[in-house]
Design a protein around this motif. Structure first.
Motif, short mmCIF file in Angstrom:
data_model
loop_
_atom_site.label_atom_id
_atom_site.label_comp_id
_atom_site.label_asym_id
_atom_site.label_seq_id
_atom_site.Cartn_x
_atom_site.Cartn_y
_atom_site.Cartn_z
N UNK A 1 21.35 -34.21 -2.32
CA UNK A 1 20.57 -34.04 -1.35
C UNK A 1 19.38 -33.24 -1.75
N UNK A 2 18.35 -34.25 -1.67
CA UNK A 2 17.06 -33.52 -1.98
C UNK A 2 16.74 -32.32 -1.42
N UNK A 3 16.22 -31.29 -2.20
CA UNK A 3 16.05 -29.90 -1.87
C UNK A 3 14.56 -29.61 -1.92
N UNK A 4 13.88 -28.80 -0.94
CA UNK A 4 12.80 -28.14 -1.01
C UNK A 4 12.86 -26.63 -0.91
N UNK A 5 12.45 -25.77 -1.77
CA UNK A 5 12.33 -24.29 -1.45
C UNK A 5 10.94 -23.96 -1.50
N UNK A 6 10.54 -23.69 -0.27
CA UNK A 6 9.09 -22.93 0.28
C UNK A 6 8.92 -21.70 -0.01
N UNK A 7 8.00 -21.11 -0.30
CA UNK A 7 7.73 -19.57 -0.47
C UNK A 7 7.96 -19.34 0.86
N UNK A 8 8.27 -17.85 0.86
CA UNK A 8 8.68 -17.00 2.18
C UNK A 8 7.62 -16.93 3.23
N UNK A 9 6.62 -16.45 2.54
CA UNK A 9 5.34 -16.22 3.28
C UNK A 9 5.07 -17.00 4.32
N UNK A 10 4.92 -16.82 5.62
CA UNK A 10 4.87 -17.78 6.71
C UNK A 10 3.75 -18.62 6.66
N UNK A 11 2.51 -18.18 6.12
CA UNK A 11 1.58 -19.28 6.00
C UNK A 11 1.68 -20.15 4.76
N UNK A 12 2.30 -19.54 3.75
CA UNK A 12 2.62 -20.30 2.49
C UNK A 12 3.62 -21.67 2.81
N UNK A 13 4.73 -21.01 3.90
CA UNK A 13 5.72 -21.95 4.26
C UNK A 13 5.20 -23.02 4.97
N UNK A 14 4.02 -22.89 5.87
CA UNK A 14 3.53 -23.78 6.75
C UNK A 14 2.72 -24.81 5.95
N UNK A 15 1.87 -24.34 5.04
CA UNK A 15 0.93 -24.98 4.35
C UNK A 15 1.78 -25.76 3.40
N UNK A 16 2.86 -25.18 2.82
CA UNK A 16 3.91 -26.11 1.80
C UNK A 16 4.30 -27.51 2.48
N UNK A 17 4.87 -26.92 3.90
CA UNK A 17 5.47 -28.02 4.43
C UNK A 17 4.46 -29.26 4.79
N UNK A 18 3.24 -28.93 5.19
CA UNK A 18 2.26 -29.93 5.48
C UNK A 18 1.87 -30.73 4.21
#
Ligand code: AMP
Ligand code: MG
Length: 404
Positions: free
Chosen positions: A294-311
């Motif tokens: 299953x494809x996996x993404x691990x975003x950084x924990x800081x909330x703004x980083x996670x938001x930007x990484x998602x976008x």
């Protein structure tokens, strides 16, 4: 270090649309259509009146304006009279135009004064003036003709597309299944917002932000909650994603080089892990790979980083999975009202873009720490400094990415 667009391309090469399913119109809002739709009927399906009035042959009004009214035609009526020359029929909006008529004179343009529901048709009617042929007639097939392609897949079904499908008598359509995204926050410091903070703890933010972003991207969230920084909990959660046949696993935090980061070893043991430093700010560390296929993404924990990484990374992947394909947004720019700085990495600043004297003008939305979600709340756009650019003076042009 990979550039943002290199990382995007390497990631997106792994994604293909999920399967399709038949979807009833009532549940089709926001879904991605998977097949072209051809009109199975003309629209309108029959010529009809666009007003309440009197149907007649326009040429018959050339020399006299008085007509005997020989029939009364309602919307939905199946049996229709045939009008002889010189005759008229009372007709309601949406009722079929009878044979022999080619125009409808609206009731306000005649001597017929009755407006009460149930009033019978008059025996005769006098027109104020002669109509042109075609007046107030909606001709069969005028909007579209049987066989015409009315929707081209893939497209997102909005209210208007769904209405058109209903109009054409299409009760269900083939649509892409919604991708299922398994969402996990990791970190022993995290508590759900329902619990009061205790010493050293913070509230789990990313589960909430990423849940909304996922739904906005048209996918379903399988909420796995919070895994503490220990091996057993991380594995248990990842296994739940496998059992639930997730199309994608998204975690936040726990993928950097911290001593208690257990996501990485789980992936290395049960799948594949590519760990990247992406030349961006915020959000340099990004894990990508698969857990048991299953494809996996691990975003950084800081909330703004996670938001930007998602976008930047996850939303495009969901768009491909969901069948719409990655819709690269049109490039937009604004004028900087103040100077901005960064460190040379491609930088996504939280900004406020407003129209000032007809020019989209950008300012920073508060301080730019990668944990400062308040600045993101005030922002309506990400301001993008390209890599290699350490500063831009006021009045320069900057690329922007609007955010909802
Ligand atoms: P990490 O990637 O685990 O080193 O986390 C980076 C920072 O993000 C730390 O300050 C964490 O406490 C914080 N953090 C991690 N996960 C979350 C979360 N789900 N919500 C809010 N903050 C988080
Ligand atoms: Mg951590």
């Amino acid at each position: 270090m990979l550039s943002v667009s290199e990382a995007q391309q390497r990631i997106l090469a792994h994604f293909h649309p999920v399967g399709t399913e038949l979807c009833p119109l009532q549940q089709a809002a926001g879904r991605i259509l998977a097949e072209d739709i051809l009109a199975g009927t003309d629209l309108p399906p029959f010529s009809n009146s666009s007003v309440d009035g009197f149907a007649l042959h326009a040429a018959d009004a050339a020399d006299q304006l008085n007509f005997p009214v020989v029939a009364d035609i309602r919307a939905g009526q199946a049996e229709l009279p045939v009008l002889e020359h010189g005759q008229a029929a009372r007709i309601m909006t949406g009722a079929p135009l009878p044979q022999g008529a080619d125009a409808v004179v609206m009731v306000e343009d005649t001597d017929y004064q009755e407006r009460l529901p149930g009033s019978p048709a008059p025996r005769a009617v006098s027109l104020h003036s002669a109509p042109q042929p075609g007046l107030n007639v909606r001709n069969r097939g005028a909007d579209l003709q049987r066989g015409e392609r009315v929707l081209q897949a893939p497209c997102r079904l909005r209210a208007q597309e769904i209405g058109l499908l209903a109009m054409l008598g299409v009760p269900r359509v083939a649509a892409y299944r919604r991708p299922r995204l398994a969402l996990l926050s990791t970190g022993s410091e995290l508590l759900p917002p329902s619990e009061p903070l205790t010493s050293g703890k913070i509230h789990d933010t990313n589960s909430y932000t990423l849940n909304v972003l996922t739904e906005q991207a048209g996918a379903e969230v399988l909420a796995l909650g919070i895994a503490a920084d220990n091996r057993a909990e991380v594995y248990a959660c990842l296994e739940k994603a496998v059992d639930a046949k997730a199309d994608l696993i998204l975690t936040s935090a726990g993928v950097s080089v911290g001593a208690y980061d257990y996501v990485k070893p789980a992936l290395e043991a049960q799948g594949r892990l590519e760990f990247w430093q992406v030349n961006m700010r915020p959000g340099k560390p990004l894990a990508f790979g698969d857990y048991r296929g299953i494809p996996f993404f691990g975003l950084p924990g800081n909330p703004v980083s996670a938001f930007v990484g998602f976008i930047i990374f996850v939303r495009p992947a969901l768009e491909i999975l969901g069948g719409s394909g990655w819709l690269e947004r049109p490039r937009r720019t604004a004028r900087l009202a103040e100077a901005v700085e960064s460190d040379g990495r491609e930088t996504f600043l939280r900004g406020i873009v407003r129209d000032e004297n007809g020019v989209p003008t950008a300012r920073l939305a508060g301080h730019q720490g990668s944990g400062n979600l308040f600045a993101l709340v005030q922002a309506n756009a990400l301001l993008i400094l390209p890599s290699g650019v350490k500063s831009l003076p006021a009045n320069s042009e900057i690329e922007i990415c609007p955010i909802e």
